[in-house]
Scaffold this active site. Sequence first.
Site, mmCIF file in Angstrom:
data_model
loop_
_atom_site.group_PDB
_atom_site.id
_atom_site.type_symbol
_atom_site.label_atom_id
_atom_site.label_comp_id
_atom_site.label_asym_id
_atom_site.label_seq_id
_atom_site.Cartn_x
_atom_site.Cartn_y
_atom_site.Cartn_z
ATOM 1 C CE LYS A 14 -2.252 -1.003 3.811
ATOM 2 N NZ LYS A 14 -1.676 -2.315 4.221
ATOM 3 N NE ARG A 89 -4.255 -1.510 10.074
ATOM 4 C CZ ARG A 89 -3.234 -0.972 9.397
ATOM 5 N NH1 ARG A 89 -3.325 0.218 8.869
ATOM 6 N NH2 ARG A 89 -2.121 -1.659 9.243
ATOM 7 N NE ARG A 128 7.463 -2.347 6.030
ATOM 8 C CZ ARG A 128 6.139 -2.202 5.931
ATOM 9 N NH1 ARG A 128 5.590 -1.854 4.780
ATOM 10 N NH2 ARG A 128 5.357 -2.417 6.957
ATOM 11 N NE ARG A 134 6.429 0.054 10.023
ATOM 12 C CZ ARG A 134 5.292 -0.135 9.367
ATOM 13 N NH1 ARG A 134 5.129 0.413 8.174
ATOM 14 N NH2 ARG A 134 4.338 -0.857 9.892
ATOM 15 N NE ARG A 146 2.481 -4.858 11.351
ATOM 16 C CZ ARG A 146 3.612 -4.739 10.650
ATOM 17 N NH1 ARG A 146 4.738 -5.260 11.112
ATOM 18 N NH2 ARG A 146 3.614 -4.106 9.502
HETATM 19 P P1 ADP Z 1 1.208 -2.061 7.911
HETATM 20 O O1 ADP Z 1 0.103 -1.922 6.896
HETATM 21 O O2 ADP Z 1 2.473 -2.567 7.326
HETATM 22 O O3 ADP Z 1 0.809 -2.788 9.167
HETATM 23 P P2 ADP Z 1 0.828 0.665 8.849
HETATM 24 O O4 ADP Z 1 1.871 1.714 8.776
HETATM 25 O O5 ADP Z 1 -0.399 0.865 8.037
HETATM 26 O O6 ADP Z 1 1.611 -0.635 8.393
HETATM 27 O O7 ADP Z 1 0.379 0.422 10.356
HETATM 28 C C1 ADP Z 1 1.295 0.168 11.389
HETATM 29 C C2 ADP Z 1 0.556 0.016 12.711
HETATM 30 O O8 ADP Z 1 -0.113 1.249 13.038
HETATM 31 C C3 ADP Z 1 -0.558 -1.023 12.750
HETATM 32 O O9 ADP Z 1 -0.073 -2.320 13.048
HETATM 33 C C4 ADP Z 1 -1.471 -0.463 13.857
HETATM 34 O O10 ADP Z 1 -0.969 -0.753 15.140
HETATM 35 C C5 ADP Z 1 -1.378 1.026 13.663
HETATM 36 N N1 ADP Z 1 -2.442 1.542 12.767
HETATM 37 C C6 ADP Z 1 -2.261 2.114 11.542
HETATM 38 N N2 ADP Z 1 -3.439 2.467 11.006
HETATM 39 C C7 ADP Z 1 -4.402 2.119 11.898
HETATM 40 C C8 ADP Z 1 -5.836 2.191 11.926
HETATM 41 N N3 ADP Z 1 -6.516 2.716 10.900
HETATM 42 N N4 ADP Z 1 -6.479 1.719 13.012
HETATM 43 C C9 ADP Z 1 -5.823 1.208 14.044
HETATM 44 N N5 ADP Z 1 -4.479 1.082 14.091
HETATM 45 C C10 ADP Z 1 -3.765 1.535 13.045
#
Ligand code: ADP
Length: 191
Positions: A14, A89, A128, A134, A146
């Site tokens: 994404k 999400r 990554r 991260r 996750r």
């Molecule tokens: P990835 O898609 O690789 O997990 P993101 O950068 O989208 O990476 O998200 C990293 C973390 O941030 C998630 O595992 C979660 O803990 C938190 N997070 C991100 N977006 C949301 C969301 N919309 N709702 C709840 N938690 C979120």
Amino acid sequence: MFNLILFGPPGSGKGTQSEKLIAKYGLKHLSTGDLLRSEIAAQTPLGLEAKKIMDKGQLVPDEVVIGMISSALDANPNAKGFLFDGFPRTSAQAEALDKLLELKKTSIAAMLALNVSEEELVKRLMKRGETSGRSDDTNETVIRARITEYRNKTEMVADYYRNFDKVVMVKGEGSIDDIFKALSAEIDQRI
Ligand code: ADP
């Protein structure tokens, strides 16, 4: 306004595809992951709380991310449109987003959903983790957590948009350019 959701599990590409799509279509990128990581970097109280949750591979509370998105929408009144990445999400986030967009007299044009196998996701995220800095990408247990959160709470968000016939599935494996072309072709049919 033309608003898109780029959807898919962690590691589905994404972030990579978002960068290319916003450049091509002039959309404003709204990534809740990036917004949360900015809060962490700035060591705000919200960031410090969020980090604990993110490091366990769990989702941050809905009201926190909905608040961040609401502020970001207000901060960009002249945007041509938004590309939502990593949001919504949960079903509650999807309903809140619809209401926020309705207030701005706009809506989601489509949800582009990237499809990638679980083994490929774990492989990409571990890789990554070698360079991204991260902390949630370095440990296989957190990565699997996750993906489990995704299966339990996020995957069903696609059903919400499927009811409105807005979901477009795109193959998320192959070269970055081929995936970008497939996404662009779908957008061009709808813009
Ligand atoms: P990835 O898609 O690789 O997990 P993101 O950068 O989208 O990476 O998200 C990293 C973390 O941030 C998630 O595992 C979660 O803990 C938190 N997070 C991100 N977006 C949301 C969301 N919309 N709702 C709840 N938690 C979120």
